[in-house]
Design an enzyme around this catalytic site. Structure first.
Site, PDB file in Angstrom:
ATOM      1  N   LYS A 172       0.864  -1.178   0.000  1.00  0.00           N
ATOM      2  CA  LYS A 172       0.000   0.000   0.000  1.00  0.00           C
ATOM      3  C   LYS A 172       0.899   1.226   0.000  1.00  0.00           C
ATOM      4  CE  LYS A 172      -3.624   2.428   2.496  1.00  0.00           C
ATOM      5  NZ  LYS A 172      -4.645   2.349   3.557  1.00  0.00           N
ATOM      6  N   ARG A 182     -10.806   9.862   1.707  1.00  0.00           N
ATOM      7  CA  ARG A 182     -10.704  10.565   2.994  1.00  0.00           C
ATOM      8  C   ARG A 182     -11.808  11.615   3.122  1.00  0.00           C
ATOM      9  NH1 ARG A 182      -4.054  11.043   3.036  1.00  0.00           N
ATOM     10  NH2 ARG A 182      -3.672   8.787   2.987  1.00  0.00           N
ATOM     11  N   LYS A 194       1.264   9.898   5.811  1.00  0.00           N
ATOM     12  CA  LYS A 194       1.322   8.482   6.192  1.00  0.00           C
ATOM     13  C   LYS A 194       2.597   7.802   5.682  1.00  0.00           C
ATOM     14  CE  LYS A 194      -3.683   7.906   6.709  1.00  0.00           C
ATOM     15  NZ  LYS A 194      -4.835   6.991   6.536  1.00  0.00           N
ATOM     16  N   GLU A 210       7.473  -6.676   1.795  1.00  0.00           N
ATOM     17  CA  GLU A 210       6.153  -6.636   2.443  1.00  0.00           C
ATOM     18  C   GLU A 210       5.357  -7.903   2.126  1.00  0.00           C
ATOM     19  OE1 GLU A 210       5.018  -4.504   4.531  1.00  0.00           O
ATOM     20  OE2 GLU A 210       6.268  -2.728   4.301  1.00  0.00           O
ATOM     21  N   LYS A 225      -2.090  -1.594  -3.790  1.00  0.00           N
ATOM     22  CA  LYS A 225      -2.948  -0.420  -3.754  1.00  0.00           C
ATOM     23  C   LYS A 225      -2.117   0.846  -3.856  1.00  0.00           C
ATOM     24  CE  LYS A 225      -6.031   1.854  -0.563  1.00  0.00           C
ATOM     25  NZ  LYS A 225      -6.580   1.870   0.758  1.00  0.00           N
ATOM     26  N   SER A 251     -10.125   5.392  -4.853  1.00  0.00           N
ATOM     27  CA  SER A 251     -11.060   6.501  -5.044  1.00  0.00           C
ATOM     28  C   SER A 251     -10.590   7.528  -6.077  1.00  0.00           C
ATOM     29  CB  SER A 251     -11.319   7.180  -3.694  1.00  0.00           C
ATOM     30  OG  SER A 251     -10.109   7.619  -3.105  1.00  0.00           O
ATOM     31  N   TYR A 290     -14.891   0.904  -7.135  1.00  0.00           N
ATOM     32  CA  TYR A 290     -16.157   1.641  -7.031  1.00  0.00           C
ATOM     33  C   TYR A 290     -16.964   1.494  -8.317  1.00  0.00           C
ATOM     34  CZ  TYR A 290     -13.567   3.440  -3.099  1.00  0.00           C
ATOM     35  OH  TYR A 290     -12.841   3.508  -1.933  1.00  0.00           O
TER      36      TYR A 290
HETATM   37  C1  PBG Z   1      -7.521   3.590   5.490  1.00  0.00           C
HETATM   38  C2  PBG Z   1      -7.806   3.315   4.068  1.00  0.00           C
HETATM   39  C3  PBG Z   1      -7.590   4.201   2.999  1.00  0.00           C
HETATM   40  C4  PBG Z   1      -8.135   3.598   1.871  1.00  0.00           C
HETATM   41  C5  PBG Z   1      -8.641   2.344   2.257  1.00  0.00           C
HETATM   42  N1  PBG Z   1      -8.410   2.187   3.623  1.00  0.00           N
HETATM   43  C6  PBG Z   1      -7.025   5.571   2.970  1.00  0.00           C
HETATM   44  C7  PBG Z   1      -5.734   5.872   3.566  1.00  0.00           C
HETATM   45  O1  PBG Z   1      -4.878   5.001   3.785  1.00  0.00           O
HETATM   46  O2  PBG Z   1      -5.545   7.043   3.877  1.00  0.00           O
HETATM   47  C8  PBG Z   1      -8.177   4.236   0.505  1.00  0.00           C
HETATM   48  C9  PBG Z   1      -9.183   3.710  -0.455  1.00  0.00           C
HETATM   49  C10 PBG Z   1      -9.470   4.599  -1.615  1.00  0.00           C
HETATM   50  O3  PBG Z   1      -8.829   5.662  -1.835  1.00  0.00           O
HETATM   51  O4  PBG Z   1     -10.381   4.254  -2.370  1.00  0.00           O
HETATM   52  N2  PBG Z   1      -6.664   2.837   6.198  1.00  0.00           N
END
Ligand code: PBG
Length: 300
Positions: A172, A182, A194, A210, A225, A251, A290
Site C-alpha cells: 500500500k 478521505r 502516512k 512486504e 494499492k 477513489s 467503485y
Molecule cells: C484507510 C484506508 C484508505 C483507503 C482504504 N483504507 C485511505 C488511507 O490510507 O488514507 C483508501 C481507499 C481509496 O482511496 O479508495 N486505512
C-alpha cells in the site's frame, strides 16, 4: 473480466434514511443501514456478491486509542451482523485500521508525533475479533503496521475464527489517489502524512519484502494499492506468490475517470471496462473497485 472478480467498497454511516453523495466520488454514497441493505440486495441481483464496508464515524466518537472500533455500540459491527443475517450468501470484507476512529486521523496510535507500531497491534487485534464476531468473512488490514497479519491471525484463531480469512493490504503506497476516500469518511490525517508506514511510490522491491512478510505471517490474499499506477507491482506479486492477488482501484482513480466522463472528454463506457481489464491483465485475481455495480449493470 467478470463480475465475480469484483469487490464493491461501500461507505456506511450511523442513522436511518440517510444517503449522501460523496462530492468527490460521483455515484458513491454514505449509506445508513436501510439504504445499505437495499444496495446489497440490488448488487446481489446483478451478481456482485462481495462488499468491503467502510464506516464514516462521527467526530465526537473518535479518540486517540480508536476504542469505538471494537465498542459494543459500534454501528459498523451492527451493520455487518444485519447484512449477514439478511444475506448470508453475501461476502463481507471489513477494514482494519484506526483512521476512521482516530482523533489523529492516523492508522496507528500516535505518541509524541510518531506512530507506535506495536501498541497499535493490540487495537487492530481487538477490532478484527469484533468484526469476525459480527460475521465478517474477510478481514482487510489496511493500516500497514509491521507484524499485524500474524498478530491478527493469532487473535482470530484464539477466538475460534480460523475460518475467517485475511486480505492484507500488502503493498500500500503513500499515494495522492486516496483523497476522495478521505473526504468520504472525514478521515484525513490531522497532522503530517502516512509516509512512515505506507510505502514510497518510487520503491518497487520493497513490495517483495512486504509480500514475503504477509505471506509467511498467514495472509490469504495479497493486495496492491492503488492499482493503475502500480500495475508493475501487481504483476510482480502475481509472478512471485502462489496465493490470490488483489488490487484496489482506489477513489482517486475512480474520480478521475468520472470527472472526464462528466465533461464529455472520454468515452466512459469503453474506458471503464478497459481500466478494469488492465488491472486484471497485470495479474489481479480480485479487484476492489467503485465501478463494480456499474460494470455489472453494463454486463447485465
Ligand atoms: C484507510 C484506508 C484508505 C483507503 C482504504 N483504507 C485511505 C488511507 O490510507 O488514507 C483508501 C481507499 C481509496 O482511496 O479508495 N486505512
Amino acid at each position: 473480466m467478470s463480475v465475480d472478480n469484483l469487490i464493491y467498497p461501500l461507505f456506511v454511516v450511523d442513522g436511518q434514511n440517510h444517503k449522501s453523495e460523496v462530492k468527490s466520488l460521483p455515484g458513491q454514497y454514505r449509506l445508513s443501514l436501510d439504504y445499505l441493505l437495499k444496495e446489497v440486495e440490488d448488487c446481489m441481483k446483478l451478481g456482485v456478491k462481495c462488499f468491503d464496508l467502510f464506516p464514516a464515524v462521527e467526530e465526537s466518537l473518535k479518540n486517540e486509542q480508536g476504542t469505538y472500533s471494537y465498542s459494543k455500540d459500534n454501528f459498523y459491527l451492527k451493520y455487518i451482523k444485519e447484512v449477514k443475517s439478511r444475506f448470508p450468501e453475501a461476502v463481507i470484507m471489513t477494514d482494519v485500521a484506526m483512521d476512521p476512529y482516530s482523533s489523529d486521523g492516523h492508522d496507528g496510535i500516535v505518541r509524541n508525533g510518531e506512530i507506535v507500531n506495536d501498541a497499535t497491534l493490540e487495537v487492530l487485534g481487538k477490532m478484527s475479533v469484533a468484526q469476525a464476531e459480527a460475521g465478517a468473512d474477510i478481514i482487510g488490514p489496511s493500516d500497514m503496521m509491521d507484524g499485524r497479519v500474524e498478530f491478527i491471525r493469532n487473535e482470530l484463531d484464539d477466538h475460534g475464527f480460523s475460518g475467517v480469512s485475511i486480505m492484507s493490504y500488502t503493498a500500500k503506497y503513500a499515494s495522492a489517489f486516496y483523497g476522495p476516500f478521505r473526504d468520504a469518511l472525514g478521515s484525513a490525517p490531522k497532522f503530517g502524512d502516512k509516509k512512515s508506514y505506507q510505502m514510497d511510490p518510487a520503491n518497487k522491491r520493497e513490495a517483495l519484502v512486504e509480500a514475503n512478510l504477509d505471506y509467511l505471517e498467514g495472509a490469504d490474499h495479497l493486495m496492491v494499492k492503488p492499482a493503475l499506477c502500480y500495475l508493475d507491482i501487481i504483476h510482480m506479486l502475481k509472478e512471485e506468490y502462489p496465493i490470490p492477488i488483489a488490487a484496489y482501484n482506489v477513489s482517486g482513480e475512480y474520480a478521475m475517470l468520472k470527472a472526464a466522463a462528466q465533461n464529455g472528454w472520454i468515452d466512459y463506457d469503453r474506458a471503464m471496462p478497459e481500466m478494469l481489464l488492465s488491472i486484471k491483465r497485470a495479474g489481479a485475481d480480485v479487484i476492489l473497485t467503485y465501478f463494480a455495480k456499474e460494470f455489472a449493470q453494463m454486463k447485465a
